[in-house]
Write an enzyme that holds these catalytic residues in place. Structure first.
Site, PDB file in Angstrom:
ATOM      1  N   CYS A 261       3.640 -33.368  54.653  1.00 11.65           N
ATOM      2  CA  CYS A 261       4.880 -33.628  54.283  1.00 11.65           C
ATOM      3  C   CYS A 261       5.625 -34.347  55.433  1.00 11.65           C
ATOM      4  O   CYS A 261       6.798 -35.130  55.280  1.00 11.65           O
ATOM      5  CB  CYS A 261       5.817 -32.531  54.234  1.00 11.65           C
ATOM      6  SG  CYS A 261       5.623 -31.240  55.395  1.00 11.65           S
TER       7      CYS A 261
ATOM      8  N   LYS B  52       2.519 -15.898  47.782  1.00 12.04           N
ATOM      9  CA  LYS B  52       1.856 -16.720  46.858  1.00 12.04           C
ATOM     10  C   LYS B  52       1.332 -18.242  47.410  1.00 12.04           C
ATOM     11  O   LYS B  52       2.121 -19.026  47.312  1.00 12.04           O
ATOM     12  CB  LYS B  52       2.891 -17.004  45.516  1.00 12.04           C
ATOM     13  CG  LYS B  52       2.159 -17.863  44.422  1.00 12.04           C
ATOM     14  CD  LYS B  52       3.279 -18.495  43.445  1.00 12.04           C
ATOM     15  CE  LYS B  52       2.728 -19.540  42.602  1.00 12.04           C
ATOM     16  NZ  LYS B  52       1.783 -20.301  43.134  1.00 12.04           N
TER      17      LYS B  52
ATOM     18  N   GLU C 252       8.535 -40.164  47.651  1.00 13.09           N
ATOM     19  CA  GLU C 252       7.323 -40.051  48.307  1.00 13.09           C
ATOM     20  C   GLU C 252       6.164 -39.992  47.405  1.00 13.09           C
ATOM     21  O   GLU C 252       5.936 -39.547  46.481  1.00 13.09           O
ATOM     22  CB  GLU C 252       7.625 -38.396  48.494  1.00 13.09           C
ATOM     23  CG  GLU C 252       6.642 -37.687  49.606  1.00 13.09           C
ATOM     24  CD  GLU C 252       6.813 -36.149  49.870  1.00 13.09           C
ATOM     25  OE1 GLU C 252       6.428 -35.881  50.935  1.00 13.09           O
ATOM     26  OE2 GLU C 252       7.376 -35.619  49.060  1.00 13.09           O
TER      27      GLU C 252
ATOM     28  N   GLU D 244      11.277 -25.892  53.535  1.00 13.09           N
ATOM     29  CA  GLU D 244      10.731 -27.086  54.170  1.00 13.09           C
ATOM     30  C   GLU D 244      10.353 -27.903  52.989  1.00 13.09           C
ATOM     31  O   GLU D 244       9.280 -27.746  52.051  1.00 13.09           O
ATOM     32  CB  GLU D 244       9.650 -27.097  54.885  1.00 13.09           C
ATOM     33  CG  GLU D 244       9.401 -28.506  55.888  1.00 13.09           C
ATOM     34  CD  GLU D 244       8.282 -28.450  56.743  1.00 13.09           C
ATOM     35  OE1 GLU D 244       7.061 -29.073  56.230  1.00 13.09           O
ATOM     36  OE2 GLU D 244       8.225 -27.658  57.657  1.00 13.09           O
ATOM     37  N   LEU D 245      10.984 -29.228  52.719  1.00  8.08           N
ATOM     38  CA  LEU D 245      10.716 -29.883  51.470  1.00  8.08           C
ATOM     39  C   LEU D 245      10.030 -31.339  51.617  1.00  8.08           C
ATOM     40  O   LEU D 245       9.159 -31.337  52.482  1.00  8.08           O
ATOM     41  CB  LEU D 245      12.059 -29.824  50.412  1.00  8.08           C
ATOM     42  CG  LEU D 245      12.788 -28.740  50.228  1.00  8.08           C
ATOM     43  CD1 LEU D 245      14.013 -28.975  49.838  1.00  8.08           C
ATOM     44  CD2 LEU D 245      11.835 -27.724  49.675  1.00  8.08           C
TER      45      LEU D 245
ATOM     46  N   TRP E 109      -0.243 -26.307  48.819  1.00  8.42           N
ATOM     47  CA  TRP E 109      -1.685 -26.599  48.642  1.00  8.42           C
ATOM     48  C   TRP E 109      -2.205 -27.523  49.903  1.00  8.42           C
ATOM     49  O   TRP E 109      -3.445 -27.355  49.933  1.00  8.42           O
ATOM     50  CB  TRP E 109      -2.192 -27.103  47.178  1.00  8.42           C
ATOM     51  CG  TRP E 109      -1.405 -28.331  46.793  1.00  8.42           C
ATOM     52  CD1 TRP E 109      -0.201 -28.330  46.070  1.00  8.42           C
ATOM     53  CD2 TRP E 109      -1.472 -29.711  47.171  1.00  8.42           C
ATOM     54  NE1 TRP E 109       0.303 -29.563  45.837  1.00  8.42           N
ATOM     55  CE2 TRP E 109      -0.593 -30.338  46.783  1.00  8.42           C
ATOM     56  CE3 TRP E 109      -2.685 -30.301  47.980  1.00  8.42           C
ATOM     57  CZ2 TRP E 109      -0.435 -31.783  46.851  1.00  8.42           C
ATOM     58  CZ3 TRP E 109      -2.437 -31.679  48.072  1.00  8.42           C
ATOM     59  CH2 TRP E 109      -1.344 -32.487  47.527  1.00  8.42           C
ATOM     60  N   ASN E 110      -1.667 -28.175  50.496  1.00  6.48           N
ATOM     61  CA  ASN E 110      -2.051 -29.127  51.109  1.00  6.48           C
ATOM     62  C   ASN E 110      -2.378 -28.880  52.568  1.00  6.48           C
ATOM     63  O   ASN E 110      -3.399 -29.376  53.128  1.00  6.48           O
ATOM     64  CB  ASN E 110      -0.973 -30.368  51.428  1.00  6.48           C
ATOM     65  CG  ASN E 110       0.466 -30.135  52.091  1.00  6.48           C
ATOM     66  OD1 ASN E 110       0.816 -28.926  51.801  1.00  6.48           O
ATOM     67  ND2 ASN E 110       0.972 -30.741  52.805  1.00  6.48           N
TER      68      ASN E 110
ATOM     69  N   ASP F 144      -1.099 -21.535  46.656  1.00  4.23           N
ATOM     70  CA  ASP F 144      -1.620 -22.392  45.401  1.00  4.23           C
ATOM     71  C   ASP F 144      -2.822 -21.843  45.109  1.00  4.23           C
ATOM     72  O   ASP F 144      -3.728 -21.373  45.965  1.00  4.23           O
ATOM     73  CB  ASP F 144      -1.404 -23.894  45.919  1.00  4.23           C
ATOM     74  CG  ASP F 144      -1.993 -24.556  44.469  1.00  4.23           C
ATOM     75  OD1 ASP F 144      -0.745 -25.226  43.818  1.00  4.23           O
ATOM     76  OD2 ASP F 144      -2.869 -24.940  44.271  1.00  4.23           O
TER      77      ASP F 144
END
Length: 526
Positions: free
Chosen positions: A297, A190, A395, A263-264, A166-167, A192
């Site tokens: 992130c 998909k 985080e 990517e986390l 969503w960011n 957000d």
């Protein structure tokens, strides 16, 4: 204290044309069993209503996508890139429309929405220029010169599931989907729910530019409803989101041995070296820490400042942060916008309040700003943060940075690497060579010298991704497209077999082979 901006001309309405909303809503793969209302983070008022997808909608989307993908994969790569070659100019022509959508669905400042716009325009153009060459069959060295001839072929995976966050919904949706499509795949995407409008907008635009219907389909809904069929039917999964979410994806696809890229999260360090330009570094730190209200992130959340420059750098950084302009205007005046979700505001507030209660010092910011908008929080700098505080290691994903003092390079490298994450880092110095030596010691997928994050992220020819708990695989560079393909080796044998010819004994044939190896080494053929 950061101050609000004056309202932008015409921005008070914070609405989109209903005809536009209706057109975008029609792009959702849904039978209309339910709907969701998207609020504007700037005001809390409804922005748009979109249909929701069911599990059955997702399965049917895969069926349509597989039909569309077979015809798409049969086209030459040079044909598949044509809609994307047209995309850059189309984006430029309709820039204001998409910037409004991004701002209104995310709450970010327009200058940060502009970064998303640039990313989609430039990343898609990068792959459109290079995809035909990257996908072209390549001649590889065979076992024996002339006798063995080898070609490497690239085939599309099939139907790729892209789960976008969503960011940065526009950038981290379209910029990942473009190479997957150019590689010959179909995509079930998909986004957000809160931030699906920008993805629906670019899908609608690409179809108008010649992308076949059903090749890229968007499903909207909660993971509990559509997550399983989305992942269970995919031939490859691309996910950008939390580390917890990435682990769940990996566990879900493991039984089918389906490949994935993740990517986390990150807890990214910035290192200010003793020779850093204080003014340049302080201004760069504002951008590195507070772009998109820290909901990035690769944003900086830990800052290590050398003791020789700490007392000059920190006051200047604080001064700049206290002067930042907050605002909800649809113009470029605001330096920072809103958070996107109430849960994000709650998380930021919890991290800061707990740290202060346990001894952290607020140097700037430190509180919500409901006078500007319901989800605004001041850009915040904290000192005296220690390992007992949640903010230290976890985080935050908001406009908060902790500042620490260090003495030497070995110490700061150890502290920078003392985290489960390894996504991004930043080093500031007047000596790029010294910065590169230090960068090589930091366990992060990207390290920027005299920049916070953009220099590495926007270098599309180079891979971007995380180490440790920050991810698996890479976006950008050749890998950012080739990961969506299956590689196949086709080798043909000519003139002689790999067995002794005629009546030659195998021991003698083995001797010929050994001598051949020595000769090829001497002639540098091998």
């Amino acid at each position: 204290m950061a101050s609000p901006t004056a309202p932008a001309k015409g921005a008070a309405e914070h609405t989109l044309p209903q005809t536009l909303i209706d057109r975008l809503a029609s792009r959702v793969a849904s039978t209309g069993a339910g709907s969701a209302t998207i609020p504007s983070p700037f005001t809390g008022e409804p922005l748009a209503t979109v249909p929701l997808s069911t599990a059955d909608d997702v399965r049917k989307a895969y069926e349509r996508a597989r039909d569309a993908q077979r015809a798409w994969a049969a086209l030459p790569a040079g044909e598949r890139v044509k809609p994307f070659l047209k995309l850059t100019e189309a984006l430029v022509d309709r820039r204001e429309e998409i910037l409004d959508i991004i701002q209104l669905e995310t709450g970010k400042a327009r200058r940060h929405a502009m970064e998303e716009f640039l990313d989609v325009a430039l990343c898609s153009l990068y792959y459109a220029r290079r995809a035909p060459k990257l996908l072209k069959p390549k001649r590889r060295q065979g076992m024996m010169p002339v006798v063995t001839r080898v070609r490497e072929l690239r085939h599309p995976k099939g139907v790729v599931a892209v789960i976008a966050p969503w960011n940065y919904p526009f950038a981290l949706g379209a910029s990942d989907i473009a190479p997957a499509l150019m590689a010959g795949n179909a995509v079930i995407h998909k986004p957000d729910t809160q931030t699906c409008l920008s993805s629906l907008w670019v899908l609608d635009l690409l179809v108008s530019l010649g992308l076949p219907e059903d090749l890229w389909q968007i499903v909207v809904g909660e993971p509990a409803e559509i997550g399983d069929p989305l992942v269970e039917n995919a031939d490859y999964v691309s996910f950008t989101g939390s580390t917890r979410g990435g682990r769940a994806i990996a566990e879900k696809v493991a039984p089918r041995l389906v490949a994935y890229s993740l990517e986390l999260g990150g807890k990214n360090p910035m290192i200010v070296m003793p020779d850093a330009d204080v003014e340049r570094t302080a201004r760069g730190a504002v951008r590195a820490c507070f772009t998109n209200a820290g909901q990035l992130c690769i944003s900086i959340e830990r800052m290590y400042v050398h003791e020789d420059v700490y007392d000059r750098f920190v006051p200047r950084f604080v001064e700049l942060v206290e002067g930042m302009k907050l605002g909800a205007g649809l113009d470029f005046d605001a330096e920072m916008g809103s958070l996107t979700y109430q849960r994000q505001l709650d998380a930021v507030t919890r991290h800061v309040d707990q740290a202060v209660e346990e001894g952290a010092t607020v140097l700037a910011g430190g509180k919500a700003r409901p006078d500007v908008g319901p989800l605004f929080y001041e850009p915040t700098i904290l000192a005296d943060v220690n390992g007992d505080m949640d903010l230290c290691a976890n985080e935050t994903f908001g406009p908060v940075v902790a500042v620490y003092k260090y003495r030497d390079e070995d110490e700061v490298v150890a502290r920078a690497n003392d985290t489960a994450y390894g996504l991004n880092a930043s080093v500031w110095t007047k000596s790029p060579a010294r910065g590169r030596r230090l960068a090589a010691r930091i366990q992060a997928g990207t390290v920027n010298i005299n920049d916070g994050y953009g220099a590495a992220f926007a270098s599309y020819d180079s891979p971007m991704g995380g180490m440790k708990q920050s991810g698996v695989g890479r976006r950008h560079g050749a890998e950012g497209l080739l990961k969506y393909t299956e590689v196949q080796t086709v080798a043909s044998q000519h003139f002689m077999d790999l067995e002794p010819p005629g009546s030659i004994a195998y021991d003698k044939f083995a001797g010929y082979l050994v001598n051949g190896i020595k000769l090829m080494k001497k002639l540098r053929i091998k």
